[in-house]
Enzyme design. Structure first.
Site, mmCIF file in Angstrom:
data_model
loop_
_atom_site.group_PDB
_atom_site.id
_atom_site.type_symbol
_atom_site.label_atom_id
_atom_site.label_comp_id
_atom_site.label_asym_id
_atom_site.label_seq_id
_atom_site.Cartn_x
_atom_site.Cartn_y
_atom_site.Cartn_z
ATOM 1 N N ASP A 100 97.217 18.364 30.238
ATOM 2 C CA ASP A 100 96.333 19.148 31.091
ATOM 3 C C ASP A 100 94.964 19.302 30.436
ATOM 4 O O ASP A 100 94.837 19.227 29.208
ATOM 5 C CB ASP A 100 96.930 20.526 31.341
ATOM 6 C CG ASP A 100 98.195 20.464 32.179
ATOM 7 O OD1 ASP A 100 98.300 19.553 33.012
ATOM 8 O OD2 ASP A 100 99.062 21.331 32.003
ATOM 9 N N TYR A 138 105.246 20.292 20.538
ATOM 10 C CA TYR A 138 104.049 21.026 20.924
ATOM 11 C C TYR A 138 103.911 22.307 20.095
ATOM 12 O O TYR A 138 104.915 22.914 19.695
ATOM 13 C CB TYR A 138 104.119 21.455 22.397
ATOM 14 C CG TYR A 138 104.185 20.326 23.386
ATOM 15 C CD1 TYR A 138 103.026 19.840 23.993
ATOM 16 C CD2 TYR A 138 105.406 19.759 23.757
ATOM 17 C CE1 TYR A 138 103.092 18.807 24.926
ATOM 18 C CE2 TYR A 138 105.473 18.733 24.679
ATOM 19 C CZ TYR A 138 104.306 18.258 25.266
ATOM 20 O OH TYR A 138 104.378 17.251 26.178
ATOM 21 N N ASP A 195 99.285 28.987 33.257
ATOM 22 C CA ASP A 195 98.460 28.894 32.056
ATOM 23 C C ASP A 195 97.152 29.648 32.282
ATOM 24 O O ASP A 195 96.916 30.217 33.360
ATOM 25 C CB ASP A 195 98.220 27.441 31.644
ATOM 26 C CG ASP A 195 97.465 26.621 32.685
ATOM 27 O OD1 ASP A 195 96.722 27.212 33.492
ATOM 28 O OD2 ASP A 195 97.601 25.392 32.679
ATOM 29 N N ARG A 221 104.419 25.006 30.072
ATOM 30 C CA ARG A 221 103.967 26.087 30.954
ATOM 31 C C ARG A 221 105.154 26.779 31.615
ATOM 32 O O ARG A 221 105.162 28.009 31.770
ATOM 33 C CB ARG A 221 103.049 25.532 32.043
ATOM 34 C CG ARG A 221 101.645 25.232 31.591
ATOM 35 C CD ARG A 221 100.832 24.706 32.750
ATOM 36 N NE ARG A 221 101.324 23.423 33.228
ATOM 37 C CZ ARG A 221 100.949 22.855 34.373
ATOM 38 N NH1 ARG A 221 100.086 23.469 35.155
ATOM 39 N NH2 ARG A 221 101.419 21.680 34.728
#
Length: 320
Positions: free
Chosen positions: A51, A79, A93, A191
């Site tokens: 993103d 991550y 988010d 997310r």
């Protein structure tokens, strides 16, 4: 070993992977477009979207190495993220609008750890409605932007580790920020993890930071920025990249010749996809075991170095 081309584009004669540390604010498509110009070739793609708000490792393939991208996309990933408890947003988010706020003052670190444990292992996850998943041929986020209500189906994902590395309560006590590290299967939405953790704690939650640090065997520590790539085009050559992704089979000269013409050879000892490499280290094809007329064989699924002349197998793979 990373190859480098100072102030020079690889062009169409070289194939490989570039590891890019994507900056915040760029789309993955932006990075692909920039890499096309720097590489001097149109055939460029990426292995797994990040993103715009996210940073970190974006694996870029160019020329024949674009055929490796599907396999890379399906690998596990790691991550680093920050989850804010106390507010839910339209996008799960910080880029979205806050739709509900709930006090997180009663949330303890012990409760967070308990719910993190519940979200570890094999779980069912409903992706964010603004994900890139296609619904009847259109991206979910396009349907949401058009004002449609989108409900995606839960899908199985695997969370190998979900580690809380820091717990910070805001001075007013209304929100709590959690720094986490997540290693997970392909198809996992961080997310959605933030959203589901917040709901489990009755506070709501969303991501305020996301950074991808690993894609399969590739790490962000080995990546370069876009500016660095412009100065020196650093990449992993196709044969080295394929050898790092798959088991390797060293071919005889006759086997190499057969594969270059798309012919079957004797089966491999390893199951699944295998990188077929010549004695001088060049991966000429990816092969898979199969059965032909009741006989076990290995057949080429992708041929990188097809021979010229009659009987040549058309090159396969997903174009960028």
């Amino acid at each position: 070993m990373t190859q480098q081309r100072p102030n020079g584009a690889p062009g169409s004669e070289v194939s490989g992977l570039a590891l890019i540390d994507k900056p915040a604010g760029w789309t993955s498509h932006d990075v692909v477009g920039k890499t096309r110009r720097l590489a001097g070739t149109r055939k460029v793609g990426h292995a797994g979207t990040l993103d715009p708000m996210a940073t970190g490792l974006l694996v870029i393939g160019f020329n024949k190495a674009t055929r490796l991208l599907t396999a890379i996309t399906g690998t596990d990933k790691t991550y680093q993220a920050t989850i804010r408890l106390g507010a839910s947003t339209t996008t799960d988010d910080a880029d979205g609008e806050i739709v509900r706020s709930r006090l997180a003052n009663a949330v303890t670190e012990e409760r967070v750890q308990e719910q993190i444990s519940e979200l570890t292992g094999d779980i069912l996850q409903i992706p964010s409605s603004v994900s890139a998943i296609k619904v009847d041929g259109r991206r979910a986020y396009d349907r949401v932007r058009a004002g449609e209500d989108v409900e995606l189906q839960a899908r199985p994902v695997r969370i190998d580790s979900f580690e809380l590395t820091d717990y910070r309560r805001a001075e007013d006590g209304k929100t709590v920020d959690l720094d986490v590290t997540v290693s997970c299967s392909s198809g996992t939405y961080i997310r959605a993890l933030a959203r589901d953790l917040g709901e489990a704690l009755d506070t709501g939650g969303h991501l305020t930071m996301l950074r991808r640090t690993r894609v399969g065997p590739f790490y962000v520590d080995d990546a370069v920025t876009v500016d660095q790539l412009a100065d020196t085009f650093a990449y992993i050559e196709l044969s080295e990249a394929a050898s790092g992704l798959f088991p390797v089979r060293t071919l005889t000269d006759d086997e190499a010749a057969d594969l270059q013409f798309g012919r079957r050879i004797t089966p491999s000892e390893d199951a699944g996809t295998v990188a077929a490499r010549t004695r001088d280290g060049v991966v000429i094809a990816l092969i898979e075991n199969s059965t032909f007329r009741d006989t076990a064989v290995a057949k080429p699924s992708i041929v990188f170095a097809a021979a010229d002349g009659p009987g040549q197998l058309p090159e396969k793979g997903t174009p960028s």
